[in-house]
Design a protein around this motif. Structure first.
Motif, mmCIF file in Angstrom:
data_model
loop_
_atom_site.group_PDB
_atom_site.id
_atom_site.type_symbol
_atom_site.label_atom_id
_atom_site.label_comp_id
_atom_site.label_asym_id
_atom_site.label_seq_id
_atom_site.Cartn_x
_atom_site.Cartn_y
_atom_site.Cartn_z
ATOM 1 N N VAL A 164 0.574 -1.615 0.386
ATOM 2 C CA VAL A 164 -0.452 0.386 0.014
ATOM 3 C C VAL A 164 0.592 1.132 0.607
ATOM 4 O O VAL A 164 0.508 2.600 -0.956
ATOM 5 C CB VAL A 164 -0.532 -0.278 0.880
ATOM 6 C CG1 VAL A 164 -1.505 1.474 1.490
ATOM 7 C CG2 VAL A 164 -1.738 -1.534 1.446
ATOM 8 N N SER A 165 2.329 1.324 0.274
ATOM 9 C CA SER A 165 2.833 2.965 0.618
ATOM 10 C C SER A 165 3.692 3.164 -0.517
ATOM 11 O O SER A 165 3.790 3.773 -0.512
ATOM 12 C CB SER A 165 3.594 2.187 1.975
ATOM 13 O OG SER A 165 3.764 1.798 3.661
ATOM 14 N N GLN A 169 0.089 7.666 -5.039
ATOM 15 C CA GLN A 169 -0.846 9.022 -5.027
ATOM 16 C C GLN A 169 -1.841 8.577 -3.117
ATOM 17 O O GLN A 169 -2.372 9.930 -2.589
ATOM 18 C CB GLN A 169 -2.523 8.335 -5.469
ATOM 19 C CG GLN A 169 -2.606 8.602 -7.013
ATOM 20 C CD GLN A 169 -1.216 7.135 -7.945
ATOM 21 O OE1 GLN A 169 -0.733 6.657 -7.002
ATOM 22 N NE2 GLN A 169 -1.825 7.162 -8.920
ATOM 23 N N LEU A 170 -1.080 7.631 -2.237
ATOM 24 C CA LEU A 170 -1.572 7.628 -1.780
ATOM 25 C C LEU A 170 -0.103 8.623 -0.011
ATOM 26 O O LEU A 170 -0.909 8.622 1.490
ATOM 27 C CB LEU A 170 -1.607 6.255 -0.598
ATOM 28 C CG LEU A 170 -2.646 5.501 -1.113
ATOM 29 C CD1 LEU A 170 -2.836 3.912 -0.758
ATOM 30 C CD2 LEU A 170 -4.190 6.307 -0.744
ATOM 31 N N GLU A 171 0.893 8.967 -0.507
ATOM 32 C CA GLU A 171 1.965 9.607 -0.233
ATOM 33 C C GLU A 171 1.648 10.885 0.028
ATOM 34 O O GLU A 171 1.707 11.543 -0.718
ATOM 35 C CB GLU A 171 2.906 9.354 -0.900
ATOM 36 C CG GLU A 171 4.297 9.510 -0.015
ATOM 37 C CD GLU A 171 5.448 9.336 -0.422
ATOM 38 O OE1 GLU A 171 7.130 9.817 -0.712
ATOM 39 O OE2 GLU A 171 5.642 8.622 -1.506
ATOM 40 N N ILE A 172 1.628 11.513 1.408
ATOM 41 C CA ILE A 172 1.643 12.797 2.174
ATOM 42 C C ILE A 172 3.219 13.179 1.923
ATOM 43 O O ILE A 172 3.509 13.322 2.752
ATOM 44 C CB ILE A 172 0.667 13.197 3.130
ATOM 45 C CG1 ILE A 172 -0.767 12.223 2.999
ATOM 46 C CG2 ILE A 172 0.777 14.711 3.500
ATOM 47 C CD1 ILE A 172 -1.192 12.269 3.981
ATOM 48 N N ASN A 173 3.245 14.253 0.823
ATOM 49 C CA ASN A 173 4.239 15.180 0.784
ATOM 50 C C ASN A 173 4.207 16.378 1.211
ATOM 51 O O ASN A 173 3.730 17.321 1.088
ATOM 52 C CB ASN A 173 5.052 14.978 -0.665
ATOM 53 C CG ASN A 173 6.881 15.330 -0.711
ATOM 54 O OD1 ASN A 173 7.256 16.214 0.687
ATOM 55 N ND2 ASN A 173 7.247 15.212 -1.100
ATOM 56 N N GLY A 187 4.478 10.683 5.788
ATOM 57 C CA GLY A 187 4.621 9.603 4.525
ATOM 58 C C GLY A 187 3.696 8.945 4.421
ATOM 59 O O GLY A 187 3.219 7.755 3.381
ATOM 60 N N VAL A 188 3.667 7.914 5.261
ATOM 61 C CA VAL A 188 2.861 6.360 5.195
ATOM 62 C C VAL A 188 1.389 6.550 6.356
ATOM 63 O O VAL A 188 0.779 5.465 6.733
ATOM 64 C CB VAL A 188 3.902 5.628 6.121
ATOM 65 C CG1 VAL A 188 4.470 5.385 5.658
ATOM 66 C CG2 VAL A 188 4.666 5.724 7.886
ATOM 67 N N LEU A 189 1.222 7.694 6.346
ATOM 68 C CA LEU A 189 0.352 7.982 7.248
ATOM 69 C C LEU A 189 -1.095 6.695 6.895
ATOM 70 O O LEU A 189 -2.214 6.537 7.315
ATOM 71 C CB LEU A 189 -0.670 9.362 7.825
ATOM 72 C CG LEU A 189 -1.886 9.988 8.385
ATOM 73 C CD1 LEU A 189 -1.664 9.654 9.499
ATOM 74 C CD2 LEU A 189 -2.010 11.267 8.091
ATOM 75 N N VAL A 192 -0.903 3.423 6.970
ATOM 76 C CA VAL A 192 -0.883 2.717 7.462
ATOM 77 C C VAL A 192 -2.682 3.228 8.322
ATOM 78 O O VAL A 192 -2.969 1.864 9.105
ATOM 79 C CB VAL A 192 -0.888 3.517 9.486
ATOM 80 C CG1 VAL A 192 -0.642 3.416 10.919
ATOM 81 C CG2 VAL A 192 0.941 3.529 9.258
ATOM 82 N N MET A 193 -3.551 3.954 8.324
ATOM 83 C CA MET A 193 -4.830 4.065 8.440
ATOM 84 C C MET A 193 -5.844 3.355 7.638
ATOM 85 O O MET A 193 -6.971 2.146 8.367
ATOM 86 C CB MET A 193 -5.384 5.259 8.071
ATOM 87 C CG MET A 193 -5.090 6.230 8.952
ATOM 88 S SD MET A 193 -4.962 8.052 8.457
ATOM 89 C CE MET A 193 -6.712 7.703 8.702
#
Length: 442
Positions: A164-165, A169-173, A187-189, A192-193
């Motif tokens: 998933v990581s 598109q799921l990475e918050i920078n 970045g992994v928020l 993890v959720m």
């Protein structure tokens, strides 16, 4: 020619198995945790062998408090230790950018999958007085009972988390102007959720529809059947024989034994220590085959029980070079370190020596097993370091049973006579080779 092809294919298979990333991560994790388990073994030994010499009754109970707390911090939370360690090393071995986050996910997912209801017995009560309590994490679920669940959760949760990581598109920078730790956590928020929510959903469905949980399913469907097969005397003997054989072709036996046998044998050892700590006699604990029983009676002087070969060489050997290697290998051999013998004698690719090297440990295990099963020797109840010298290892591992020393002595003496004829053949072969080489240079 056919034998050579088979050997090459077998060597390639064994090498691939040893380098398989999940199995390697498993070995790395257990290597880190082994000091904790050895400390637990020492604590159990002190509590139940040493302290009863000096105290009894309430005074003994108070004196044993230190050891009980050690047990709680090691054996009784085995699954909580195993899951994050496996998650960390799997992520690290796969070059994942945030392995510590994988460890945190591993332990969180394990707790998410824990049963919400637990059966507990009041202090001083009986099994009939047990009640069903809500919202408790009990030592039976956290300890060796849930160890295999910890292994499987550590592997599966980490693989899913890394997958998933990897979705960009799921990475918050948040940019480069913030502390690295904060940037990594954000970045992994979302991964993890997502991962924790998925496992929580699985836990909810199992609970509401089937009135069960992952720990129970893994224990009943995977852990217990596998443990029943691998730690039976014939299963353990077969696995150990294969592991010792691959060592004779230069591949360390731990890639077989350390993966297929030692994890389930460690569960048995932990169960024995907990039973011994609870007041059971060493002859009454549940298991014979443990990860201490195997080296204590099948690795006397190291893999291949080569302490017997050292004695045979020093007493009856005629080849000066072999005697020199035996003398060199005596000191480390006392502490079960035998690489000087394996590669110096040598054992590796030495056909005559390969036979007793593989055969003796298996015979030692079978002999010690049936002696124990007959009630003539205590079962292993203390996790001791693998470097503990022969005789002392048998005495300590069995809770101070002198009969274990006798069993080890019988295995060593029998091993001397087993190694002896093959040692003679090896010496004659070496002399013949030297004569041929000398003739070729003249």
């Amino acid at each position: 020619m056919e034998n050579s092809k088979f050997l090459d294919k077998f060597t390639m298979f064994a090498a691939k198995l040893g380098s398989q990333i999940h199995l390697r991560s498993l070995r790395d994790a257990f290597a880190i945790l082994m000091p904790m388990f050895i400390l637990a073994g020492i604590a159990v030994l002190i509590n139940n062998v040493v302290l009863p010499w000096f105290w009894e009754g309430d005074a003994l109970w108070s004196a044993q408090y230190w050891g009980r707390m050690i047990t709680n911090g090691t054996l009784n939370i085995t699954s909580l230790l195993v899951a994050p360690m496996i998650a960390y090393f799997l992520a690290k071995n796969k070059q994942f950018k945030n392995p510590i986050a994988a460890a945190a996910v591993g332990i969180c997912v394990l707790v998410v999958l824990m049963p919400f209801y637990s059966t507990v017995t009041p202090v001083g009560g009986t099994a009939d007085e047990a009640i069903r309590a809500m919202g408790l994490m009990t030592f039976p679920n956290l300890g060796t009972h849930g160890m295999f669940a910890g292994i499987i959760v550590g592997l599966i949760a980490t693989e899913l988390f890394m997958k998933v990581s990897s979705i960009k598109q799921l990475e918050i920078n948040l940019g480069d102007d913030i502390p690295p730790a904060v940037g990594q956590s954000f970045g992994v928020l979302l991964p993890v959720m997502i991962v924790m929510s998925l496992f929580a959903l699985v836990s909810m469905l199992l609970h509401t529809i089937f009135d069960t949980n992952i720990l129970t399913l893994i224990t009943n469907w995977i852990q217990e059947p596998l443990r029943g097969i691998n730690t039976s005397i014939w299963g353990a003997a077969l696995i150990y024989t294969i592991g010792n054989f691959i060592f004779t072709i230069g591949i360390h036996q731990t890639i077989i034994n350390g993966v297929l046998l030692m994890p389930v044998a460690l569960i048995n050892m932990n169960e024995n220590m907990l039973a011994f700590d609870a007041g059971y006699a060493p002859s009454e604990v549940p298991y014979i085959i443990t990860n201490v029983f195997i080296p204590t009676f099948g690795m006397i002087g190291g893999t291949g029980s080569t302490i017997a070969l050292i004695i045979a060489t020093l007493l009856f050997g005629k080849l000066k070079s072999a005697k020199s290697v035996a003398k060199l290998g005596t000191a480390p051999g006392i502490f079960n370190i035998n690489e000087p013998i394996i590669f110096g004698y040598p054992i590796v690719f030495n056909l005559p020596m390969m036979i007793p090297f593989v055969l003796l440990p298996t015979l030692g295990l079978i002999f010690a097993y049936f002696v124990t099963a007959a009630g003539w020797m205590n079962r292993t109840v203390a996790l001791i370091p693998w470097t503990t010298p022969p005789f002392l290892s048998g005495f300590l591992a069995t809770g101070g049973d002198w009969r274990a020393v006798v069993v080890q002595a019988i295995i060593i003496i029998g091993g001397v006579f087993l190694y002896l004829p093959f040692m003679r053949i090896s010496e004659k072969t070496a002399l013949k080779v030297m004569e041929m080489e000398k003739a070729a240079t003249e």
